[in-house]
Every structure is written in C-alpha cells, then in structure tokens.
Design an enzyme around this catalytic site. Structure first.
Site, PDB file in Angstrom:
ATOM      1  N   THR A 150      72.848  39.017  54.939  1.00 44.52           N
ATOM      2  CA  THR A 150      72.232  37.673  54.345  1.00 44.52           C
ATOM      3  C   THR A 150      70.661  37.866  53.942  1.00 44.52           C
ATOM      4  OG1 THR A 150      73.556  36.950  55.986  1.00 44.52           O
ATOM      5  CG2 THR A 150      72.035  35.427  55.068  1.00 44.52           C
TER       6      THR A 150
ATOM      7  N   THR B 182      70.093  40.643  51.045  1.00 45.36           N
ATOM      8  CA  THR B 182      70.616  39.908  49.766  1.00 45.36           C
ATOM      9  C   THR B 182      69.579  38.946  49.290  1.00 45.36           C
ATOM     10  OG1 THR B 182      72.860  40.443  50.295  1.00 45.36           O
ATOM     11  CG2 THR B 182      72.274  38.681  48.576  1.00 45.36           C
TER      12      THR B 182
ATOM     13  N   LYS C 248      63.277  40.300  65.484  1.00 45.52           N
ATOM     14  CA  LYS C 248      62.520  40.071  66.661  1.00 45.52           C
ATOM     15  C   LYS C 248      62.674  40.865  67.833  1.00 45.52           C
ATOM     16  CE  LYS C 248      66.037  37.285  65.992  1.00 45.52           C
ATOM     17  NZ  LYS C 248      66.522  36.868  64.592  1.00 45.52           N
TER      18      LYS C 248
ATOM     19  N   VAL D  41      59.950  35.488  63.110  1.00 45.47           N
ATOM     20  CA  VAL D  41      59.891  34.211  63.951  1.00 45.47           C
ATOM     21  C   VAL D  41      60.015  32.930  62.834  1.00 45.47           C
ATOM     22  CG1 VAL D  41      58.556  32.932  65.500  1.00 45.47           C
ATOM     23  CG2 VAL D  41      58.250  35.079  65.824  1.00 45.47           C
TER      24      VAL D  41
ATOM     25  N   GLU E  17      76.885  32.312  66.683  1.00 45.46           N
ATOM     26  CA  GLU E  17      77.861  33.617  66.350  1.00 45.46           C
ATOM     27  C   GLU E  17      79.124  33.590  67.451  1.00 45.46           C
ATOM     28  OE1 GLU E  17      76.575  36.397  64.876  1.00 45.46           O
ATOM     29  OE2 GLU E  17      74.539  35.523  64.457  1.00 45.46           O
TER      30      GLU E  17
ATOM     31  N   ASP F 291      66.924  35.145  72.313  1.00 47.72           N
ATOM     32  CA  ASP F 291      66.475  35.011  71.010  1.00 47.72           C
ATOM     33  C   ASP F 291      65.045  34.230  71.059  1.00 47.72           C
ATOM     34  OD1 ASP F 291      66.697  35.182  67.928  1.00 47.72           O
ATOM     35  OD2 ASP F 291      66.389  33.045  68.496  1.00 47.72           O
TER      36      ASP F 291
ATOM     37  N   LYS G 269      61.078  35.818  70.622  1.00 48.90           N
ATOM     38  CA  LYS G 269      60.099  35.183  69.568  1.00 48.90           C
ATOM     39  C   LYS G 269      58.955  34.853  70.309  1.00 48.90           C
ATOM     40  CE  LYS G 269      63.991  33.653  66.273  1.00 48.90           C
ATOM     41  NZ  LYS G 269      64.891  32.830  66.137  1.00 48.90           N
TER      42      LYS G 269
END
Lengths: 428, 428
Positions: free
Chosen positions: B12, B15, B102, B129, B187, B198, B202
C-alpha cells in the site's frame, strides 16, 4: 565555535526569545552554541524582565544589522519600517534573518527573498503565522509531495476570541471588543485585527508557500467581523453553524487561486468549528494526504518565541552541516512567478443572507424568483421571525457564483417590499 | 544530476509513494530530480497499480540495499525482518534511509542510528507515526526551543475507529472488531492494534524525540482495549468523558518519564475527545509554547506516502545544500543515554473503577475506607445501578499513586461483599 545573534527588538516576543536563549537547560543542546551578542532597543534604561551583560543593549539598530561579528539577525520589532530596511541591510551584510513580521513579509516578501537569494542567506518566518504552531515548516518541508487543494485557517486570535465570546454570551461586537481591549486581547486601534487585515497578511504568506508562487497582497479579499451581529450568530446556531473569521486559499479548477478573509458560517461538525478563544488552527487539504489540522495558541510571547527559536535551530543545523555553496531548496524561497488570483465575483461558494421585508404574502416568492433569474440555487428560504411589522427572511444557497449572487441581491434590494438586507455571509 | 531511489516494498505505502514520484506535476519541483531506480518486490509478475520500465522491479532486495548507484533507500516492507537487516545493509553501503517502520525503529533504533551516525547517513522516519501528520519533523525541528512536558496521542487508527463506533452505536468490542475486520479497518490478527502494541511502538519513538534520549520498548506500559465494554462507555459518557486509547509520554518532577498506552477517560471538552474514526492526533504541551495539537489521518497509502516523500524532499534538500562533512544535528539522532522510565506503580493519575457488590448497607463505606487507608482520595463514589441482586458502584478518584490504588483494590477485592471489579480505567 558558536553563533552570534543580533536581536532587533525587546518587546513581548523579543523578551520571550531572550528568555529561552538565556535559560536553555532542558531544551535542544544546540542552543548552547548560541550567544545573544547585541540587542537593539529604543531605550537602554527601561526596566526589563531579562538582564544582559554591559554593552549588549544598544539603541543603534543599524549597527547590529551591519555588524560583521553577527551571524543571525532576529527581527521582532514588528511594523513596516524600520523593520523592512533593517532586514534588507542585514541580508546585504550576509546575515541570515529570522522574523516574526507578517506585515513586512506579505508586502515586501518578493524584495526580501530576492535579496536573500542573491546574498546566499536564509530568511525564516515560522513565527509570522500562527504563533508557535508549526505551519510554515510543514508547508515548506513535510507536505511537498502533495498537491495542496485548500488551506483554511483561523489565524487571528483577537477576532476568534471576540467571536467565541459573542457566541457564548450572545453579546454584541462593540461591547465585547471594548472588553477585549480592556483585557489586553485587542489593541487600542483594533483595525488590523477586526477588519481582517492581519489575517490577510497571514493567508498571503500561507498561500505563497502552499501553492508555490508569489502573492500580491492587494489581490487578497479581506472582510472583517464588525458587521457580525448577535442575531447572525443566533441564526447560524439554529442552522447548525458557528461563525468564524476564516482565511482561505484555494486552488480553482482553472488553476487560479482564490485567496480571501471573511466571516464564515462553519458547520458545527467541522474541526475548525471547535477552535475557540485565542487559539488558531490551520486546516490543510491535499492529495494524497487528505485533511490535516495544526492547532495551538496563535500569539503571545511564549508560542511566538518558540517559533523564532525553532527557526534559529533550523538555521544553525543547516549552517553546521552545509558548505553553503547552494541554499537548501526547501528553506529558501525560489518563487518567481505571481499566482493568478481570481476576482471575488468568480468565487463559487454557499451564502447565507438575512432580509427584512414587509410582512405580506408573496415576498418569499419574489426573492426566490430574483435568485432563480440569476441562476442562484437555494437550499432554504424561510420566514424566520417577525420584528414589529417587518418579516425576517433567512436564505441559504447552494454553491453559486458570487457575481451572480450579488446581482440577484441588487435586484432584490430594489424591490418595494424589501426594507433592508442586514447580513450577507459566506458558508463553508 | 538526479538522485536514485531504491524502493523496498510495493504494498500500500510503496505503491502510494511510487504514484507520487511518477506523477509529480503540481507537487514540489525538487521531485523531478528523483528517479525510482529499483523496486524490490516478492513477485515480479503480480498485477500492479503502477508500471515501471523493464528491469526496475526485482526480487533481490539485498542487491538494492547494496547497489552503488542508489542514493536513498525507502523501506516500506514493514515487519522486523528482513526490514532491519536491509536498513543496516543500506546504511553500511552509505545510503540514506527513509522508513515507515515503527516496529523496527522502536526496537532497533539504537543499533540503526548508531550505524547511521558512523556511516554519515540519515535515517528519516516521519511516516512511522501518525501517517501524513507532521509529528516527527516538528518534534525534531520546530519545537527544539521548548521543554516538552507531555505528549498525548491517539496514534492508532484501528482502535480509535472501534472505540468511536462503540461510542456511537453503543455496541460491544467483539462485534465491532469483527465488522472492522470485514471492512478492512482491522487486521485478521488484530493483536498489534487492539492490545496497544502498535501505539506502544509509536509513543516510544515520540518520547525519544520529545525528551532527547533512547527508550527501551520493554519499559513502555501497554494496555489495549479488549476489556473496554459498552457499559464503561455509557458510564463514562454520563460522567462527561469519552474513552480513547491514549499513548502518553510525560516528564515527571524527578525528571524520569512515564511512557504508557492505555484506554483512558478523556473529558469531552479536551481537544483529543473529538478525534474520531480512523483519525489520529498528537497533543503536545511544552514551555513556552503551551499546547498544540497536530491532527490528520494516521494511516493509509496517501497520508503515509505523503510523509515518506516529505522525508525524501528533506533529505535531498540537505544533500544539495551541504558538503555532508557533518550531519545536520536536528535530522540525525545523537541520543546516547537511555531515558529513565518510572514503573507504572509510581504513576500519579486519576482512576475510574466499577464494582459489582452485594446490595446491602455499608458497602460504599467499606470501599471508601479501603481507599482512605491507602491514601487514595476519591472525587466521587456512587451506587450507579442495580443488576439483579447486585449493586453497581462507580468510583472516580483524584490524582493518586497507582501503586496505592492497586493495593486498595486488592484489599477491596477480598471483601466478602464484593462480587467483582469489572473495570479499572485511568482518567486524563
């Protein structure tokens, strides 16, 4: 080896800047390499919040701007002259400049940046817009991959403070302005703020950075908030809006720009609607980033000094890592072309208008017909109230061409049934 | 003369980045000096949104990281390996690195930045972040004059989306998570997001930049949102709060830090309370800047690619203006000391807790006594509801030491009248 700073001006922002530089424990370690070498003031003997070694204070500002020992000039005098001349003199003497002066940059930016490019020095201006909020650096450095579509800002704290209080207290402009003046939130001569001129300077600077060209300040359409009344705020509230003084720079489909400042009805669910009091915010839309908003206090010693010192740090970082053979292309200004600004009549926007009319059948139809004749498509037209023997009619349009809307208004104003048109505002 | 880019990964973000670089009209003119020279992918033949000249795509990622022709490596593979090894290899071969990773930076930042400093190259990480929101650059470049006191962020879009929907729909976590997964907002294995890991990565990165030291990820206290129920959201709402997963890095009076991620009751009038859906925001408090907030989409191809390209532009700007004799001190990482992180028991904060108790007189008094015995001062303690033959008691404390609060809870949990303690949350 350190860097010597000449500070021009020791008012609110100058004092805030000196306080950071003289007390740098816990801040970026690079600050320890800076020395306040000279400070230019109008009177040596005035009692001050910060103390300097003997010989640092001087009333000879020109001597600071031309002193060969000085590396960086910080201009926080404000106003047009002598600020402009001192900046140009410092540049001519090979000094980098950090300024908080939106008035000078928006009017003389072309002259100043041309001189800076020729001399191979930087002119940094984060502090000129939005106090300490990082706005200039993101536009210059972080968002360069984007096609910016629109920047919409609340960039004047005084007017936002007044409008917020009008909203909260249902008060009128004049009384709240007077109180804001008494509290120090508005100047004795409030014109630069309340007539939208300060916001106009700032959006000119923002537009130049966002769209990569020079902006002629005279092309920026500025309206202030003097004619915003408690009645408008109350109607806007009922319709789901708050009224904010917005500064807007927008790219048009024909690649011209529209750059303007005016009080605006902002939908309550828009992020800018909840920016209240002296806070500022800049809302940026671009491709592919989508929407971002940068928010904080837009003025005051601390926030503005934070921006000044951020600029100094950036400068010193560049000076330490570079041979200065070429200016950093993101931090210098390479604009040579003036942006084409479309006239306000060509603006396509929604409008709100309030009419006082004779209370008789058929008036709404006549108003509607005048708008229809000029291709002005209406979202709503309602008789909102009766005032004595007059009816109050409130209109909200769809997106229409401003010129068409104004022509329709002129026609409506000439109708026998129309007493007056007390308010016309744009809608975000 | 141009700069050659090696792009590692074409998912993603890869691209999105390629789309900007291949279609740079209307963006910063410096982009025209960049060439996507090699793109590392796992399979050459997969159908793709962007087309490259023959020979650009390769499955040999290591060859890209070591190719002498390449100036800048963009690492957008994600995950720990091979991302870490490829970044280190690129650095060893004198290439600058731009990464959105991260996980690698928060775990291996010390190794990576030490290697980069030794090799005299930059590692840029704005994209790691908050998607496209400028957060890393402001912390590195604009706010250096400040003593940062606290950074509070909503930095995980998935959990903010889930909590926003729970709030709006009065729904339960599991059902909304399943729907978010079906819609692609979460996900298949949601653990990194919903367990706060996650956000932990960060806030470790943010804390390192805000407070100028290295952070050990194991010192970051992480709690996720799995145990947040519709009941808590409803009670929080009644009390004037919304529940957000906050990532917080705060300087303590003893100059240690508290760095943590947990669901938190946020007062509705706080600017972070209205950050909804997949949006992220980082709220920074410093001296002298006061409060600022940076807001935008925290993930997705466009915003993240915007940050990657902003980093590339910054790099190229530095390369063009410098002789690279010394790294730019704001853009390189000179942290050598680890920050001291205080244990969660030492945290001083407000708490919210809900108890299910037998419905009989004296229970509130007993709970109050247990808190009082441990010096836990209460703002309110109310019997909020009856559920069958159980009473529901909701407690909100003043600022208390977490260790004291936990000890009081242990004591309360052992009381015969207490059925269970379904929820304990911190209050901002």
């Amino acid at each position: 080896m350190g860097y010597k700073i000449g500070l021009l001006g020791l008012g609110t922002v100058g004092t805030g800047t000196a306080e950071i530089l003289l007390n740098c424990e816990g801040r970026h370690p690079l600050l320890k390499e800076l020395e306040i070498y000279r400070v230019g003031v109008s009177s040596i003997d005035k009692p001050r919040q910060v103390q300097f070694a003997p010989g640092v204070l001087t009333t000879d500002l020109e001597a600071i701007a031309t002193d060969p020992a000085i590396d960086i000039i910080i201009e926080v005098i404000g106003g047009l002259e002598p600020a402009r001349s001192l900046i140009l003199k410092a540049i001519a003497h090979g000094k980098h400049v950090v300024t908080a002066n939106k008035a000078v940059i928006s009017r003389y930016g072309d002259e100043i940046f041309s001189a800076a490019n020729q001399a191979g020095v930087y002119v940094m201006l984060e502090a000129s817009v939005g106090g300490g909020i990082p706005i200039i650096h993101p536009l210059k450095q972080s968002l360069g991959g984007n096609r910016i579509q629109c920047v919409t800002g609340i960039v004047n704290g005084t007017t936002n403070y007044i409008l917020t209080r009008m909203q909260e207290e249902k008060g009128e402009f004049e009384a709240i302005l007077a109180d804001a003046q008494a509290l120090g939130y508005a100047e004795a001569d409030p014109s630069a703020d309340v007539d939208g001129l300060d916001a106009g300077d700032k959006i000119a600077i923002i537009a130049s950075l966002a769209f990569g060209g020079r902006i002629r300040l005279k092309d920026v359409h500025c309206e202030g908030i003097r004619h915003v009344s408690a009645t408008e705020i109350a109607y806007a509230d009922k319709l789901g809006f708050v009224i904010k003084l917005l500064a807007i720079a927008k790219s048009n489909p024909d690649s011209s720009l529209s750059v303007r400042v005016h009080p605006t009805l902002v939908p309550k669910n828009h992020p800018l609607a909840s920016i209240n009091g002296v806070y500022n915010a800049v809302f940026i839309e671009g491709e592919p980033i989508g929407q971002i908003m940068l928010y904080g206090r837009g003025a005051g010693a601390g926030p503005t000094a934070s921006a000044v010192v951020g600029d100094i740090l950036n400068l010193v970082g560049i000076l330490k890592s570079g041979d200065a053979s070429e200016l950093h292309p993101l931090l210098s200004c390479s604009h040579e072309v003036y942006c084409e600004i479309s006239p306000i009549d060509e603006l396509v926007t929604r409008f709100y208008a309030r009419f006082l009319t004779k209370d008789r059948p058929g008036v709404i139809g006549k108003i509607g017909t005048c708008f229809g004749d000029r291709n002005v498509s209406l979202e709503s037209i309602v008789q909102a109230d009766i005032r004595g023997d007059l009816a109050e009619i409130v209109v909200v349009t769809h997106d229409v061409r401003e010129g068409d809307f104004r022509q329709a208004l002129a026609k409506i104003g000439s109708l026998e049934a129309i007493e007056s048109i007390p308010s016309i505002l744009r809608v975000l």
